[in-house]
Design a protein around this motif. Sequence first.
Motif, PDB file in Angstrom:
ATOM      1  N   THR A 108      40.826  40.054  29.231  1.00 31.68           N
ATOM      2  CA  THR A 108      40.801  40.547  30.608  1.00 31.68           C
ATOM      3  C   THR A 108      41.021  39.412  31.604  1.00 31.68           C
ATOM      4  N   GLY A 151      44.477  39.757  33.411  1.00 31.04           N
ATOM      5  CA  GLY A 151      44.130  40.119  34.781  1.00 31.04           C
ATOM      6  C   GLY A 151      44.678  39.109  35.777  1.00 31.04           C
ATOM      7  N   ARG A 198      42.140  49.234  34.639  1.00 32.44           N
ATOM      8  CA  ARG A 198      43.438  49.012  33.999  1.00 32.44           C
ATOM      9  C   ARG A 198      44.494  49.951  34.572  1.00 32.44           C
ATOM     10  N   THR A 238      39.239  43.282  36.970  1.00 32.44           N
ATOM     11  CA  THR A 238      39.572  43.042  35.565  1.00 32.44           C
ATOM     12  C   THR A 238      39.184  41.632  35.137  1.00 32.44           C
TER      13      THR A 238
END
Length: 471
Positions: A261, A265, A326, A378
């Motif tokens: 992530t 991200g 997401r 995220t």
Amino acid sequence: MTSRQRLTLAVLLGAQFMVAVDFSILTVALPVIGSDLGFALADLQWISTAFALASAGFMLMFSRIGDRIGRHRLFFAGMALLTVGSLLGGLAQDPAILLVARVAQGLATAAVMPAALALLTTSFAEGPLRTKALSFNGALLSLGFAAGALLGGVLADLLSWRWNFLVNVPVGIAILICAPLVITPSRGEQAKRLDLPGALTVTIGLVALVYGLTGATANGWGSLETLLSLALAVVMFGAFVLVELRAPDPIAPLRVLSRTTVKWGNLAGLITLSMESGLSFLLTIYMQQVLGLSVLTTGLAFTLLGLGVFLGGMIAPRVVGSLGPRAALLLGLVVQGVATGALVLIGDEVGTGMAVLLVGSALGGVGHVWAVVSYTLTATSALPDTEQGLATALTSMTQQIGFTLGVPILSAVAVAWMGRSGDVDSATTILGGIRVAIVVDAAVVLLGAWLISILLRPKHFEQPGTGSPER
């Protein structure tokens, strides 16, 4: 939210908006500043570069210092330095003093942004309240960057360029008075000493990277200076990884940097921020060089973009709450990419060109802020408070590098196309180059959305040890 949480949010968001405005507020006023203080035309870029080098280069180091001494203390120190640096810039009488002021503002930004974001994430537990807080934060960051050029143009036109600095002083003093009353002390893990080799290698690498990116606009991507700077950045980042593998208390634990992530991200954040900042530059050139609009009118045209960003931020909590971070991230990238692609329809007629620009940029701003909010969620989710300082520093650093990266890349695309088309000074040629760069911009964003959809899966949002997906 409780009353204390609302006040905390107001203080932290006020500081974040302040530093976001500072990144772009001098853009329109640079020629006036150069004329007033005696900057050579070729040296004007250093007014922006000095800020970018300090803010991006020292952000990671300062965030880890904040983890140890207390993020609230780093936040207070950064706000004090920002206020003093802004006062110094407003009173500057020669180029050297102004550049010192910009370095001070950059160092202050490197302290304030990750500290404020870490204080925000630790003040609100994961869930709807944190989502709402980060939505406001993302909206105000994007709005601040867009509003900086407008505010800078208005202040320089109606008052003086010095007010582009001095406007920070009363705001900074107000935040310094209110912050100790509402901000709860927060810090990460305690360590016996700072990882100095790691701090030095990553700081030198980041400074070299930003210097190479900003210098590419003036010197070209193939210049020796640019290539050496980027090569030094690669070497320092390699050395940084080796240092972190051996350090007993690393400045940036690789277990956090390698988290899915965090990696993807921040990649999504880099894409959305760099392409949006580059697009703002392209649209500024389009309005002034193709349509012949004034500096003030150009700044006012970004008002609708700012409105789109603000409205997008207001509904972002609902979007993220309904879809999850997401899906909201992918939706934001797709909306930004499609709206940007539609801007290829701009032409040399003021009426139709501005209609396409205003509608397209406003819709793109909505998608952009959804992507900014979702990438921040995220990249900072499912992490303990002890690691929030590093995670938020990475997202803040992504913002700074993204703001820096977009302009040289898209301007290089536009200039390369114009160089093939003969008369580079004609409005038709400039319009053609801008259109090509817009197509590249949209393609990068949409390609990024596709890549993120493959590499970032719902299972990666599971809380460690629980197996439950984060929403």
